[in-house]
Design an enzyme around this catalytic site. Structure first.
Site, PDB file in Angstrom:
ATOM      1  N   SER A  45      -4.529  -5.709  -2.291  1.00 16.43           N
ATOM      2  CA  SER A  45      -5.396  -6.738  -1.439  1.00 16.43           C
ATOM      3  C   SER A  45      -6.392  -7.429  -2.326  1.00 16.43           C
ATOM      4  O   SER A  45      -6.810  -8.695  -1.997  1.00 16.43           O
ATOM      5  CB  SER A  45      -5.966  -5.699  -0.550  1.00 16.43           C
ATOM      6  OG  SER A  45      -6.876  -4.842  -1.034  1.00 16.43           O
ATOM      7  N   GLU A  46      -6.754  -6.952  -3.428  1.00 14.63           N
ATOM      8  CA  GLU A  46      -7.597  -7.480  -4.251  1.00 14.63           C
ATOM      9  C   GLU A  46      -7.421  -7.397  -5.827  1.00 14.63           C
ATOM     10  O   GLU A  46      -6.918  -6.170  -6.078  1.00 14.63           O
ATOM     11  CB  GLU A  46      -9.064  -7.196  -4.187  1.00 14.63           C
ATOM     12  CG  GLU A  46      -9.661  -7.465  -2.672  1.00 14.63           C
ATOM     13  CD  GLU A  46      -9.936  -8.716  -2.217  1.00 14.63           C
ATOM     14  OE1 GLU A  46      -9.988  -9.472  -3.112  1.00 14.63           O
ATOM     15  OE2 GLU A  46     -10.146  -8.871  -1.055  1.00 14.63           O
ATOM     16  N   THR A  47      -7.515  -8.314  -6.690  1.00 13.18           N
ATOM     17  CA  THR A  47      -7.668  -8.145  -8.150  1.00 13.18           C
ATOM     18  C   THR A  47      -9.015  -8.667  -8.452  1.00 13.18           C
ATOM     19  O   THR A  47      -9.301  -9.892  -8.134  1.00 13.18           O
ATOM     20  CB  THR A  47      -6.495  -8.810  -8.780  1.00 13.18           C
ATOM     21  OG1 THR A  47      -5.222  -8.263  -8.386  1.00 13.18           O
ATOM     22  CG2 THR A  47      -6.614  -8.654 -10.161  1.00 13.18           C
TER      23      THR A  47
END
Length: 262
Positions: A45-47
């Site tokens: 969902s996030e980096t």
């Protein structure tokens, strides 16, 4: 080029819980299209990427499809990497972001506390098609900030939600949170963001900058225990001190450390 990468489960004391985020420390910024392609390849969902800037860190967050203005769990993951993996000695980490300066400190119990700007959601009329897209029959209230926040009566019904993500993506907000009081916590939530490439986020720290003020007012308390997620869940504590900020605390666990080759 070789880049060090960490995968951290944020808002969980152990691996396989909470919300996974990739964290990549950089010496200097890479082109935006490269940052985006790495995030797409990671398919989390996030980096998060950070670059040291004097005594602070410049921090950015990417979903597999877009860069976002605020991300709680990847901020927690970044602070965990700096404190626990890279040996950062500062008592408080200061991150420069699109949402202003964010600060993260260690609590006495070993959890990490993030100091975020509070959102002030506005109550709005329930929109045509929204409850149907969520698979809900009714709701107590609807609020709008960066997200739509749908307040419902039955916390147990959260587990059986099966949203129509195509229909949800038509609503012009970052995401949709569905929340209720109970189930052993002050409030529980699920968060859906198909418009930003994340059908469901297990634990969305940034959403609690809106959720915590809503529930603080509804419940008449400024320290709240929270859980978010469907099949995979994580736990948070939110404090609303009344100064325009929300303190979001949680734990993190390292799942993987490796190397990116580009």
């Amino acid at each position: 080029m070789q880049l060090e990468i960490f995968q951290v489960d944020a808002f969980s004391a152990e691996p396989f819980g909470g919300n996974p985020a990739a964290v990549i420390p950089l010496q200097s910024w890479l082109p935006d299209d490269v940052l985006q392609r790495i995030a797409e390849e990671n398919n989390l969902s996030e980096t998060a990427y950070f670059v040291r800037n004097g005594e602070t860190f410049d921090l950015r967050w990417f979903t597999p499809t877009v860069e976002v203005d605020l991300c709680g769990h990847a901020t927690l993951a970044s602070a965990y990497v700096l404190f626990e993996q890279l040996g950062e000695q500062a008592q408080v980490l200061r991150f420069n972001t699109r949402s202003g300066e964010l600060r993260v400190s260690r609590n006495a119990d070993g959890s990490l506390a993030m100091d975020f700007p509070a959102k002030q959601p506005v109550a709005v009329d329930i929109l045509p098609g929204l409850l149907q897209a969520l698979g809900l029959g009714q709701a107590q209230a609807l609020y709008r900030s960066d997200d739509y926040v749908v307040v419902i009566d039955d916390a147990l019904s959260l587990d059986t939600l099966k949203p129509d993500f195509v229909a949800l993506s038509a609503f012009d907000v970052r995401g949709i949170a569905v929340t209720a009081a109970g189930r052993g916590f002050d409030f529980v939530t699920r968060w859906f963001g198909p418009r930003v490439g994340v059908n469901e986020d297990p634990v969305t720290g940034s959403a609690h900058t809106s959720l915590a003020p809503i529930w603080a007012e509804r419940l008449g308390k400024n320290v709240l225990s929270c859980e978010q997620g469907g099949g995979r869940k994580g736990q948070l504590q939110c404090e609303v001190p009344g100064n325009g900020r929300v303190i979001i605390s949680g734990r993190a666990a390292l799942y993987m450390r490796g190397t990116v080759y580009i």
